[in-house]
Design an enzyme around this catalytic site. Sequence first.
Site, PDB file in Angstrom:
ATOM      1  N   ASN A   7       1.984 -16.504 -13.408  1.00 24.34           N
ATOM      2  CA  ASN A   7       0.701 -17.241 -13.722  1.00 24.34           C
ATOM      3  C   ASN A   7      -0.302 -16.181 -13.704  1.00 24.34           C
ATOM      4  O   ASN A   7      -0.990 -15.465 -12.624  1.00 24.34           O
ATOM      5  CB  ASN A   7       0.140 -18.078 -12.280  1.00 24.34           C
ATOM      6  CG  ASN A   7      -0.891 -18.907 -12.406  1.00 24.34           C
ATOM      7  OD1 ASN A   7      -1.667 -18.898 -13.150  1.00 24.34           O
ATOM      8  ND2 ASN A   7      -0.961 -19.579 -11.376  1.00 24.34           N
ATOM      9  N   ARG A  78       1.979 -19.602 -17.782  1.00 22.74           N
ATOM     10  CA  ARG A  78       0.420 -20.524 -17.724  1.00 22.74           C
ATOM     11  C   ARG A  78      -0.197 -19.721 -18.738  1.00 22.74           C
ATOM     12  O   ARG A  78      -0.501 -18.712 -18.753  1.00 22.74           O
ATOM     13  CB  ARG A  78      -0.182 -20.469 -16.180  1.00 22.74           C
ATOM     14  CG  ARG A  78      -1.213 -21.204 -16.489  1.00 22.74           C
ATOM     15  CD  ARG A  78      -2.089 -21.067 -14.985  1.00 22.74           C
ATOM     16  NE  ARG A  78      -3.337 -21.499 -15.368  1.00 22.74           N
ATOM     17  CZ  ARG A  78      -4.507 -21.012 -14.845  1.00 22.74           C
ATOM     18  NH1 ARG A  78      -4.340 -19.776 -13.973  1.00 22.74           N
ATOM     19  NH2 ARG A  78      -5.693 -21.497 -15.043  1.00 22.74           N
ATOM     20  N   HIS A 167      -7.509 -26.141 -16.123  1.00 19.88           N
ATOM     21  CA  HIS A 167      -7.093 -26.398 -14.806  1.00 19.88           C
ATOM     22  C   HIS A 167      -6.062 -27.618 -14.765  1.00 19.88           C
ATOM     23  O   HIS A 167      -5.908 -28.234 -13.467  1.00 19.88           O
ATOM     24  CB  HIS A 167      -8.006 -26.657 -13.699  1.00 19.88           C
ATOM     25  CG  HIS A 167      -8.751 -25.466 -13.623  1.00 19.88           C
ATOM     26  ND1 HIS A 167     -10.180 -25.532 -13.221  1.00 19.88           N
ATOM     27  CD2 HIS A 167      -8.601 -24.000 -13.442  1.00 19.88           C
ATOM     28  CE1 HIS A 167     -10.712 -24.313 -13.118  1.00 19.88           C
ATOM     29  NE2 HIS A 167      -9.748 -23.423 -13.199  1.00 19.88           N
ATOM     30  N   HIS A 195     -11.150 -28.815  -8.241  1.00 20.18           N
ATOM     31  CA  HIS A 195     -10.631 -27.492  -8.347  1.00 20.18           C
ATOM     32  C   HIS A 195     -11.650 -26.237  -8.033  1.00 20.18           C
ATOM     33  O   HIS A 195     -12.432 -26.160  -8.939  1.00 20.18           O
ATOM     34  CB  HIS A 195      -9.731 -27.196  -9.349  1.00 20.18           C
ATOM     35  CG  HIS A 195      -9.093 -26.226  -9.694  1.00 20.18           C
ATOM     36  ND1 HIS A 195      -7.789 -25.886  -9.587  1.00 20.18           N
ATOM     37  CD2 HIS A 195      -9.619 -24.751  -9.806  1.00 20.18           C
ATOM     38  CE1 HIS A 195      -7.334 -24.480  -9.735  1.00 20.18           C
ATOM     39  NE2 HIS A 195      -8.544 -24.119  -9.781  1.00 20.18           N
ATOM     40  N   ARG A 228     -18.939 -17.444 -13.936  1.00 22.61           N
ATOM     41  CA  ARG A 228     -19.509 -18.392 -15.061  1.00 22.61           C
ATOM     42  C   ARG A 228     -20.587 -19.402 -14.757  1.00 22.61           C
ATOM     43  O   ARG A 228     -20.558 -19.721 -13.821  1.00 22.61           O
ATOM     44  CB  ARG A 228     -18.277 -19.071 -15.802  1.00 22.61           C
ATOM     45  CG  ARG A 228     -17.285 -18.270 -16.573  1.00 22.61           C
ATOM     46  CD  ARG A 228     -16.153 -18.912 -16.830  1.00 22.61           C
ATOM     47  NE  ARG A 228     -14.980 -18.666 -15.958  1.00 22.61           N
ATOM     48  CZ  ARG A 228     -13.803 -19.158 -15.831  1.00 22.61           C
ATOM     49  NH1 ARG A 228     -13.551 -20.220 -16.721  1.00 22.61           N
ATOM     50  NH2 ARG A 228     -12.904 -18.737 -14.897  1.00 22.61           N
ATOM     51  N   GLU A 375       0.250 -24.285  -8.406  1.00 19.37           N
ATOM     52  CA  GLU A 375       0.491 -24.275  -9.958  1.00 19.37           C
ATOM     53  C   GLU A 375       1.952 -23.769 -10.119  1.00 19.37           C
ATOM     54  O   GLU A 375       2.640 -24.288 -11.093  1.00 19.37           O
ATOM     55  CB  GLU A 375      -0.432 -23.440 -10.734  1.00 19.37           C
ATOM     56  CG  GLU A 375      -1.837 -23.906 -10.722  1.00 19.37           C
ATOM     57  CD  GLU A 375      -2.801 -23.134 -11.353  1.00 19.37           C
ATOM     58  OE1 GLU A 375      -2.893 -21.988 -10.964  1.00 19.37           O
ATOM     59  OE2 GLU A 375      -3.966 -23.809 -11.806  1.00 19.37           O
TER      60      GLU A 375
END
Length: 390
Positions: A7, A78, A167, A195, A228, A375
Amino acid sequence: MRVLALNCGSSSVKSALIDTAHGQRLQEMQVENIGSDHARLHAGDQVRELGSGIDLPAAVDELLAAYRSASPEAVVHRVVHGGEGFRDPTLLTDSVLQDIEQLSHLAPLHNPPALAAIHRALAALPDVPHFAVFDTAFHSTLPAHAREYALPGDIRQRFGIRRFGFHGINHAHVAQSVAAYLKRDVSKLRIVSCHLGNGASVTAIDGGRSVDTSMGMTPLEGLVMGTRAGDVDPGVLLQLRREGHLDADELDDLLNKRSGLKGLAGTNDMREIERRAAAGDQDCELAIAMYVHRIRKYIGAYAAELGGVDAIAFTAGIGEHSSLIRRRCSERLEFMGALLDVASNDSLKLTSDQPVAAFNAADSRVHLLAVRADEELAMARATAAALGRH
Ligand code: AMP
């Protein structure tokens, strides 16, 4: 089946060897701070400094060398952006790799590192199947009114403009975990899944299907994130382009790497922001207030979209560990039937044995939950299922 899950983020790689039959982690390792002077490999309680000059492919090589003797039967990667085409776990072939490469401009922080890792892993473990799972896949159920932007149809079609959402691996895992915890059928639940990691998004999940999500065509839209900006009036970008003389690459850098918590408080580490805010730092107080405000806006909007909510779930680094952010997001939601229990929220601790915990009051109609992001487990299970193994 033993599946190795890789990941890759922009500056970290998480990895785990998972026994999918029992959902057990047989081995796990993580490399953090890749590209900085203090890249570190964590394996259980042990930490090894990798020093400077370690880039992502070199970090992946370190991990693969440690797993080789465990003989994984499959590897799963991923990949953040799967575009229109990739909706299921997909066996990696040359043509699939080319297709993923072509989607890189839509997730410039994420798809390129994943591709670099895939190439290293294919070289190191050539005899087992390698799969990709996509963060966009869970959101392929978005209805048109949530998926489309209000731009002319010919423009949308010509440039492939639409909401994809991200996500998804973890939002899907949250929906399943909430249903299992509440002993309810996921098809009967309305869930708002928050998330909150370095990247952050909220998803409205109706009966196990994503019906709206805060990230858009790229992972830039929505919440205030680590680096971000999230939602910004597009007119601001036009003005910066015209009057600030920023070209496309400079705007990209501004919005992806220099905004969000980092732009507001000088760091994207929420622990440090909380500490400094508690000591009276005004920039950090504002960063927290804006962070929480944006999440609450989405919770309210998605509650309206879902026609009510059964559970609000908080997950990923901040959602799992920050009682302050969970509390401030959950206050004053009594009007929609969500009553916070401050003491349970403050004492909440998630473990592999207790991956879901509630922090709502006993008489709350809405369940307030923290859910451990996993995940790697979700990726490994999807791979085993794709291979017809469980
Ligand atoms: P992730 O991307 O899921 O690893 O999450 C990273 C974010 O989680 C960073 O902003 C961390 O500062 C934050 N985080 C991790 N642990 C804590 C904690 N105990 N309290 C507050 N934030 C945390």
